[in-house]
Design a protein around this motif. Structure first.
Motif, PDB file in Angstrom:
ATOM      1  N   GLY B  11       0.825  -1.210   0.000  1.00 40.79           N
ATOM      2  CA  GLY B  11       0.000   0.000   0.000  1.00 40.79           C
ATOM      3  C   GLY B  11       0.851   1.249   0.000  1.00 40.79           C
ATOM      4  N   ILE B  12       1.944   1.209   0.792  1.00 39.99           N
ATOM      5  CA  ILE B  12       2.809   2.392   0.830  1.00 39.99           C
ATOM      6  C   ILE B  12       3.526   2.568  -0.503  1.00 39.99           C
ATOM      7  CG2 ILE B  12       4.910   3.323   1.907  1.00 39.99           C
ATOM      8  CD1 ILE B  12       3.863   2.199   4.547  1.00 39.99           C
ATOM      9  N   VAL B  13       3.922   1.461  -1.126  1.00 36.75           N
ATOM     10  CA  VAL B  13       4.586   1.559  -2.438  1.00 36.75           C
ATOM     11  C   VAL B  13       3.641   2.200  -3.451  1.00 36.75           C
ATOM     12  CG1 VAL B  13       5.477   0.220  -4.362  1.00 36.75           C
ATOM     13  CG2 VAL B  13       6.133  -0.370  -2.045  1.00 36.75           C
ATOM     14  N   VAL B  14       2.424   1.634  -3.554  1.00 33.98           N
ATOM     15  CA  VAL B  14       1.450   2.183  -4.502  1.00 33.98           C
ATOM     16  C   VAL B  14       1.118   3.628  -4.143  1.00 33.98           C
ATOM     17  CG1 VAL B  14      -0.885   1.929  -5.385  1.00 33.98           C
ATOM     18  CG2 VAL B  14       0.488  -0.067  -4.998  1.00 33.98           C
ATOM     19  N   GLY B  15       0.936   3.854  -2.835  1.00 36.03           N
ATOM     20  CA  GLY B  15       0.535   5.174  -2.378  1.00 36.03           C
ATOM     21  C   GLY B  15       1.563   6.240  -2.662  1.00 36.03           C
ATOM     22  N   GLY B 245      -2.254  10.390  -1.011  1.00 37.73           N
ATOM     23  CA  GLY B 245      -1.734   9.357  -1.909  1.00 37.73           C
ATOM     24  C   GLY B 245      -1.481   8.077  -1.137  1.00 37.73           C
ATOM     25  N   ILE B 246      -0.828   8.221   0.016  1.00 38.95           N
ATOM     26  CA  ILE B 246      -0.498   7.019   0.785  1.00 38.95           C
ATOM     27  C   ILE B 246      -1.762   6.401   1.375  1.00 38.95           C
ATOM     28  CG2 ILE B 246       0.704   6.225   2.845  1.00 38.95           C
ATOM     29  CD1 ILE B 246       2.970   8.141   1.977  1.00 38.95           C
ATOM     30  N   ILE B 247      -2.679   7.240   1.859  1.00 43.08           N
ATOM     31  CA  ILE B 247      -3.948   6.693   2.388  1.00 43.08           C
ATOM     32  C   ILE B 247      -4.667   5.916   1.294  1.00 43.08           C
ATOM     33  CG2 ILE B 247      -6.236   7.303   3.252  1.00 43.08           C
ATOM     34  CD1 ILE B 247      -5.036   9.665   4.647  1.00 43.08           C
TER      35      ILE B 247
END
Lengths: 364, 297
Positions: B11-15, B245-247
């Motif tokens: 999730g953090i990567v995508v975010g 973005g991260i959320i």
């Protein structure tokens, strides 16, 4: 003062009653009647192949959809990037009726006018729901709300097995008083039906804009705070504009379902929403005859691009699907060029021609 | 439990990629009040230029990364100069429609090249085995991508907070008339905002291309999916873009990690951002960090 009933050289209204007339001069009425006679008589005089009949039907359906979009965008000043989804709501209303009671059930084949109206109402309900953020928001935020509706619609249709996961759902052939409409008459039959609907709805829109509700839309577009101060409810007016647009789109969708005798997810994507926007802009936002010019121009362009890319496909050896490339390219160019050089659309040319002939041969 | 942390990591990567992609959108909106619907196409263009330079011309990937950022810098600047400068002061509908038209034009141009329809992938230049810490794995590409993203975001924030150009950009976004009266060239700031947006888009495109492979459809879909991100963060806040973005990345990964396959659901990761978007628009339309505009007649 005796008035020239054929040519009006200016605005000489002395009462509101006069201003509310449908046709201002006999000339207007004559031109309109000629148009109607040509449109209704054309297929009887000339033999039109089914391929071109389908194109004509498509143009008429696009006109119905663009009518709603132009009301929303041109008259109420609200941007919708999800119009194809509303059209899809109409089409899938018919499709879901077919799924539940069978595609050849008597309701589908005989009571199609009822289904078309129901589809329109479903479109209106969804339109009002998507327009709900309009109670608090304007412009860009609304545009993004409609965009998200488009995405959710696409996902929902592809996900639900009830909707065949976006694969074609068949719709039965319509019946007329003379019995089932045959394969060869299918497109001709729907041409007349859709043309009639276009004329009725066109008069509806024209009259609507002369009523309190229509003028409310324009007032809210021009300045919603000022409209609020004058006792209108801008939020409700916006929601109601969305509902109206949804109604027109729903009707167009139902017609699409019957015309193609099937509903597939492919015809209601974001790409089509952009195409509807292009039609509305090219025709001329906030004008009535722009509703008719826009779809004609864009569909004609589409046809030409298709023929051109077929031609180009013969000469290009590496041929990355030319049609898929040229279609968005020409769309985009048309949208951008019209917005930059003729933001009032084709309807403006009509207006210029009309105001030139108004005083002809005397200039002032 | 490691499943949970795996989802958090992805999730953090995508975010973080969403954050970088959303940054360009926020930059343009902040200075010129234009929502750029062609952002996804610029992202795709950046990725394809890098690919072309690396694979077809044999430039080392680091230099082609910089070169593509430079090219999209000028591409976005010329887009602003040719199309959007004429529309300053026009109604917002026209401006939005022009960017939609531009997206369509870019679509057509990219479909004309072989990049439009085929899949490509960058040559691997990092170790292919993943790093595993306590059962949670992350690939080198993802790790480097996240690091580059955060470095870039840091650079952009510094640029806005400290540099003269950045301060003039903030001044324009605050009050155009006031900025003009102290000698800031507003059109130049608009051009620079677009150019920086193009630069960040190219960076985002390269990182996405390295992580997921090059496919035009997925790349330009980023241009649409950043809209939920920027709305959640508030349209004119850079911090908002990063946080949101991260959320959004986390929400998306959690949705596809826990909802897909259960309750007969499928592909929820794709639709979740839009559902959240609608909810935000209904209840908190100006996002987490956005400025609530006060309107006067």
């Amino acid at each position: 003062m005796s008035q020239n009933r054929w040519l009006a050289t200016g605005n000489f209204f002395t009462s509101y009653k006069q201003e509310q007339r449908t046709f201002f001069t006999h000339l207007d009425r004559t031109i309109f009647t000629c148009f109607l006679v040509i449109l209704f008589g054309w297929p009887l005089v000339f033999e039109i192949s089914n391929k071109y009949m389908l194109v004509l039907d498509n143009i008429l359906i696009a006109i119905v959809a663009v009518m709603g979009l132009n009301l929303l965008l041109g008259f109420a000043g609200l941007i919708s990037i999800g119009h194809a989804a509303f059209v899809g709501i109409g089409a899938y209303t018919v499709a879901s009726v077919c799924q539940v009671i069978g595609e050849n059930h008597v309701i589908v084949t005989h009571f199609w006018p009822v289904l078309i109206v129901v589809a329109g109402i479903m479109g209106a309900i969804f339109g009002a729901f998507v327009g709900l953020p309009a109670l608090r928001l304007k412009h860009l935020y609304l545009a993004i709300a409609t965009l998200s509706f488009q995405m959710i619609f696409e996902w929902f249709i592809q996900f639900m097995s009830f909707f065949n996961q976006g694969q074609t759902i068949y719709v039965g052939r319509a019946h007329w008083f003379t019995g089932q409409v045959g394969r060869n008459d299918h497109y001709l039959f729907w041409y007349y039906i859709i043309l009639t609907i276009v004329v009725v709805l066109g008069f509806g829109v024209r009259n609507l804009l002369k009523t309190k509700y229509g003028r409310c839309l324009v007032a809210v577009r021009d300045n919603d705070r000022a409209a609020d101060a004058m006792g209108m409810n801008p939020g409700l007016t916006k929601v109601y504009a969305f509902a109206l647009a949804g109604f027109f789109a729903g009707v167009a969708g139902a017609l699409h379902a019957y015309l193609y005798r099937g509903v597939g997810f492919d015809s209601f994507t974001l790409h089509h929403s952009v195409a509807y926007l292009a039609m509305a802009i090219v025709g001329g936002l906030g004008t009535l005859n722009g509703i008719f010019w826009g779809p004609v121009a864009i569909k004609y362009l589409d046809l030409q691009v298709e023929q051109f890319s077929e031609l180009a496909g013969h000469y290009l050896t590496y041929a990355p699907n030319v049609a898929t490339a040229l279609k968005p390219l020409s769309f985009g160019l048309v949208i951008v060029l019209f917005l930059m050089y003729e933001p009032r659309g084709i309807a403006n040319w009509w207006r210029i021609a009309k105001s030139y002939t108004k005083l002809w041969p005397f200039r002032y | 439990m490691s499943y949970f942390f795996q989802i958090v990591v992805s999730g953090i990567v995508v975010g973080s990629i969403y954050a970088l992609a959303a940054l360009g959108l926020v930059l343009v909106y902040k200075s010129s009040r234009v929502a750029n619907f062609a952002h996804g196409q610029i992202i795709a263009a950046g990725a394809f230029i890098t690919f072309f330079l690396t694979v077809r011309l044999g430039v080392p990937i680091f230099f082609s990364f910089l070169a593509s950022m430079l090219i999209t810098f000028f591409l976005a600047m010329s887009v602003e100069r040719i199309f959007l400068r004429r529309l300053i002061g026009e109604p917002i509908i026209s401006v939005i429609m022009v960017t939609i038209g531009l997206a369509s034009i870019f679509d057509g141009l990219i479909y004309l090249t072989p990049f439009g329809s085929e899949n490509f992938s960058f040559p691997t230049f990092l170790p292919t085995e993943s790093i595993v810490v306590g059962g949670v794995s992350i690939s080198w590409t993802q790790l480097v991508g996240v690091i580059i993203t955060f470095v870039l975001i840091g650079c952009f924030s510094w640029f806005f907070k400290k540099s003269t150009v950045g301060i003039s950009m903030r001044a324009v976004s605050d009050d155009q008339f006031g900025a003009m009266s102290v000698g800031i060239s507003v059109p130049r700031v608009f051009a620079l905002a677009w150019a920086t947006a193009g630069l960040s888009a190219a960076a985002a495109g390269c990182i996405i291309g390295n992580i997921t492979g090059l496919n035009f459809e997925t790349l330009h879909a980023f241009g649409i999916v950043v809209f939920p991100v920027v709305i959640l963060g508030g349209l004119d806040s850079i911090l908002g873009a990063v946080v949101a973005g991260i959320i959004m990345g986390l929400i998306q990964q959690f949705a596809s990690g826990y909802l897909d396959g259960n309750f007969g659901l499928n592909g929820t990761g794709d639709v979740m951002p839009y559902i959240i978007l609608l909810i935000i628009l209904l209840f908190k339309p100006h996002g987490l960090f956005g400025i609530h505009e006060i309107e006067r007649v």
